[in-house]
Design an enzyme around this catalytic site. Sequence first.
Site, PDB file in Angstrom:
ATOM      1  N   HIS A  32      -8.307   1.278  -3.912  1.00 53.87           N
ATOM      2  CA  HIS A  32      -9.226   1.107  -2.782  1.00 53.87           C
ATOM      3  C   HIS A  32      -9.832   2.469  -2.453  1.00 53.87           C
ATOM      4  CE1 HIS A  32      -9.511  -0.099   1.787  1.00 53.87           C
ATOM      5  NE2 HIS A  32     -10.694   0.090   1.244  1.00 53.87           N
ATOM      6  N   MET A  52     -11.676  -5.836   5.331  1.00 53.02           N
ATOM      7  CA  MET A  52     -10.856  -4.918   6.126  1.00 53.02           C
ATOM      8  C   MET A  52     -10.561  -5.559   7.479  1.00 53.02           C
ATOM      9  SD  MET A  52     -10.198  -2.303   4.280  1.00 53.02           S
ATOM     10  CE  MET A  52      -9.231  -1.526   5.581  1.00 53.02           C
ATOM     11  N   GLY A  77       0.980  -2.151   4.190  1.00 48.72           N
ATOM     12  CA  GLY A  77       1.539  -0.794   4.153  1.00 48.72           C
ATOM     13  C   GLY A  77       2.793  -0.726   4.991  1.00 48.72           C
ATOM     14  N   ASP A 126      -4.593   3.686  -1.850  1.00 45.17           N
ATOM     15  CA  ASP A 126      -5.614   4.035  -0.853  1.00 45.17           C
ATOM     16  C   ASP A 126      -6.076   5.470  -1.044  1.00 45.17           C
ATOM     17  OD1 ASP A 126      -5.957   1.698   0.813  1.00 45.17           O
ATOM     18  OD2 ASP A 126      -3.877   1.989   1.433  1.00 45.17           O
ATOM     19  N   ASP A 136      -6.814  -6.466   4.201  1.00 43.26           N
ATOM     20  CA  ASP A 136      -6.152  -5.161   4.260  1.00 43.26           C
ATOM     21  C   ASP A 136      -6.203  -4.626   5.680  1.00 43.26           C
ATOM     22  OD1 ASP A 136      -5.194  -2.610   3.827  1.00 43.26           O
ATOM     23  OD2 ASP A 136      -6.810  -1.996   2.459  1.00 43.26           O
ATOM     24  N   GLY A 137      -5.014  -4.434   6.252  1.00 43.25           N
ATOM     25  CA  GLY A 137      -4.917  -3.819   7.565  1.00 43.25           C
ATOM     26  C   GLY A 137      -4.132  -4.654   8.554  1.00 43.25           C
ATOM     27  N   GLY A 138      -2.977  -4.161   8.962  1.00 46.19           N
ATOM     28  CA  GLY A 138      -2.192  -4.831   9.992  1.00 46.19           C
ATOM     29  C   GLY A 138      -1.583  -6.152   9.563  1.00 46.19           C
ATOM     30  N   GLY A 178      -8.700   4.068   7.263  1.00 46.55           N
ATOM     31  CA  GLY A 178      -8.373   5.467   7.516  1.00 46.55           C
ATOM     32  C   GLY A 178      -6.894   5.695   7.751  1.00 46.55           C
ATOM     33  N   PHE A 179      -6.227   4.724   8.356  1.00 45.47           N
ATOM     34  CA  PHE A 179      -4.827   4.929   8.719  1.00 45.47           C
ATOM     35  C   PHE A 179      -4.026   3.642   8.558  1.00 45.47           C
ATOM     36  CE2 PHE A 179      -7.529   7.761  11.144  1.00 45.47           C
ATOM     37  CZ  PHE A 179      -6.974   9.000  10.853  1.00 45.47           C
ATOM     38  N   GLY A 180      -2.762   3.804   8.236  1.00 44.21           N
ATOM     39  CA  GLY A 180      -1.859   2.666   8.242  1.00 44.21           C
ATOM     40  C   GLY A 180      -1.377   2.427   9.669  1.00 44.21           C
ATOM     41  N   GLY A 181      -0.704   1.301   9.862  1.00 50.78           N
ATOM     42  CA  GLY A 181      -0.045   1.047  11.132  1.00 50.78           C
ATOM     43  C   GLY A 181      -0.939   0.599  12.274  1.00 50.78           C
ATOM     44  N   MET A 230     -11.909   4.802  -0.433  1.00 54.44           N
ATOM     45  CA  MET A 230     -12.563   5.029   0.866  1.00 54.44           C
ATOM     46  C   MET A 230     -13.182   6.415   0.797  1.00 54.44           C
ATOM     47  SD  MET A 230      -9.524   3.282   3.069  1.00 54.44           S
ATOM     48  CE  MET A 230      -8.389   3.447   1.683  1.00 54.44           C
ATOM     49  N   SER A 287       0.846  -1.195   0.000  1.00 51.75           N
ATOM     50  CA  SER A 287       0.000   0.000   0.000  1.00 51.75           C
ATOM     51  C   SER A 287       0.881   1.245   0.000  1.00 51.75           C
ATOM     52  CB  SER A 287      -0.889   0.021   1.235  1.00 51.75           C
ATOM     53  OG  SER A 287      -1.417   1.330   1.397  1.00 51.75           O
ATOM     54  N   HIS A 343      -1.239  -1.215  -4.363  1.00 52.36           N
ATOM     55  CA  HIS A 343      -2.491  -0.890  -3.656  1.00 52.36           C
ATOM     56  C   HIS A 343      -2.538   0.624  -3.397  1.00 52.36           C
ATOM     57  CE1 HIS A 343      -5.982  -1.924  -1.151  1.00 52.36           C
ATOM     58  NE2 HIS A 343      -5.534  -1.016  -0.293  1.00 52.36           N
ATOM     59  N   MET A 364      -8.604   8.342   0.149  1.00 51.56           N
ATOM     60  CA  MET A 364      -9.423   8.713   1.320  1.00 51.56           C
ATOM     61  C   MET A 364      -9.892  10.152   1.186  1.00 51.56           C
ATOM     62  SD  MET A 364      -7.173   7.087   4.382  1.00 51.56           S
ATOM     63  CE  MET A 364      -6.435   5.447   4.256  1.00 51.56           C
TER      64      MET A 364
HETATM   65  C1  DX5 Z   1      -6.199   1.438   5.717  1.00 51.08           C
HETATM   66  C2  DX5 Z   1      -5.784   1.198   4.294  1.00 51.08           C
HETATM   67  C3  DX5 Z   1      -4.718   0.200   4.194  1.00 51.08           C
HETATM   68  C4  DX5 Z   1      -3.434   0.611   4.858  1.00 51.08           C
HETATM   69  C5  DX5 Z   1      -2.807  -0.627   5.418  1.00 51.08           C
HETATM   70  O1  DX5 Z   1      -7.309   2.256   5.738  1.00 51.08           O
HETATM   71  O2  DX5 Z   1      -6.877   0.739   3.517  1.00 51.08           O
HETATM   72  O3  DX5 Z   1      -4.476  -0.191   2.851  1.00 51.08           O
HETATM   73  O4  DX5 Z   1      -2.524   1.231   4.025  1.00 51.08           O
HETATM   74  O5  DX5 Z   1      -1.713  -0.248   6.167  1.00 51.08           O
HETATM   75  P1  DX5 Z   1      -1.070  -1.239   7.211  1.00 51.08           P
HETATM   76  O6  DX5 Z   1      -0.594  -2.417   6.428  1.00 51.08           O
HETATM   77  O7  DX5 Z   1       0.022  -0.435   7.819  1.00 51.08           O
HETATM   78  O8  DX5 Z   1      -2.152  -1.607   8.188  1.00 51.08           O
HETATM   79 ZN    ZN Z   2      -6.408  -0.182   1.480  1.00 55.33          ZN
END
Ligand code: DX5
Ligand code: ZN
Length: 223
Positions: free
Chosen positions: A69, A140, A198, A38, A176-178, A145-148, A71, A11, A36, A40
């Site tokens: 993706h 999801m 990400g 993202d 997707d996510g974590g 909304g956020f990475g990490g 959002m 991502s 990927h 937003m």
């Molecule tokens: C979150 C995004 C993800 C994000 C994942 O809203 O849709 O694609 O970048 O980031 P990580 O892998 O750090 O959770």
């Molecule tokens: Zn995503």
Amino acid sequence: MTTRPIRIAPSILSADFARLGAEIEAIDKAGADYIHVDVMDGHFVPNITFGATVMASVRKLTTKPFDVHLMIAPADPYLADFARAGADIITVHAEAGPHLHRSLQAIKAAGKKAGVALNPATPVSALEHVIDNIDLLLIMSVNPGFGGQSFIPAALTKLAQANALIGARPIDLEVDGGITPENAGAAAKAGCNVFVAGSSIYGGNDPATYAPRIAALRAAATL
Ligand code: DX5
Ligand code: ZN
């Protein structure tokens, strides 16, 4: 578990945006299968990233599929823009509007693969009546909304349910996510074949780390 091909989708949300083009070239070279993207809007999710213009300007840097993706709500007014900007797969959220079927028709009419994403609270059954209209189903495993953020374990149950709903259809099942090498195996066991990552790929933004990290995710996902 799945017979669908494993794909790793870094991502670019976690890329260094000051060097976005180079960051995309680096994950391409490092073995990414999908890029990927993202998007937003600060409305559907509490964060803003970038739109179709930025995406179009980096599209020419790689031939890898752009897995977009969205959002954003509403999504429909922007689908044609993202198609023109070079998206290969356009994913909308089931929660983003009242007419999901119409959104999927619009993506197909633009000649693109159509995906649907489900937030953690949305049941897989929401897709029962559109499953034949989609090419990708995105579970999801964090609140978008956020990475990490940390992986929500209930996503594994949803992946298994989604895998059962997909059956033999040629539909990518994406998470997707974590996602890390520690949980990618469990997601793969539940039927997932596309792994968005990400921070576990881009964290630290050192291109020398990208290939080994992508390889580690791929190894963990390969059962
Ligand atoms: C979150 C995004 C993800 C994000 C994942 O809203 O849709 O694609 O970048 O980031 P990580 O892998 O750090 O959770
Ligand atoms: Zn995503």
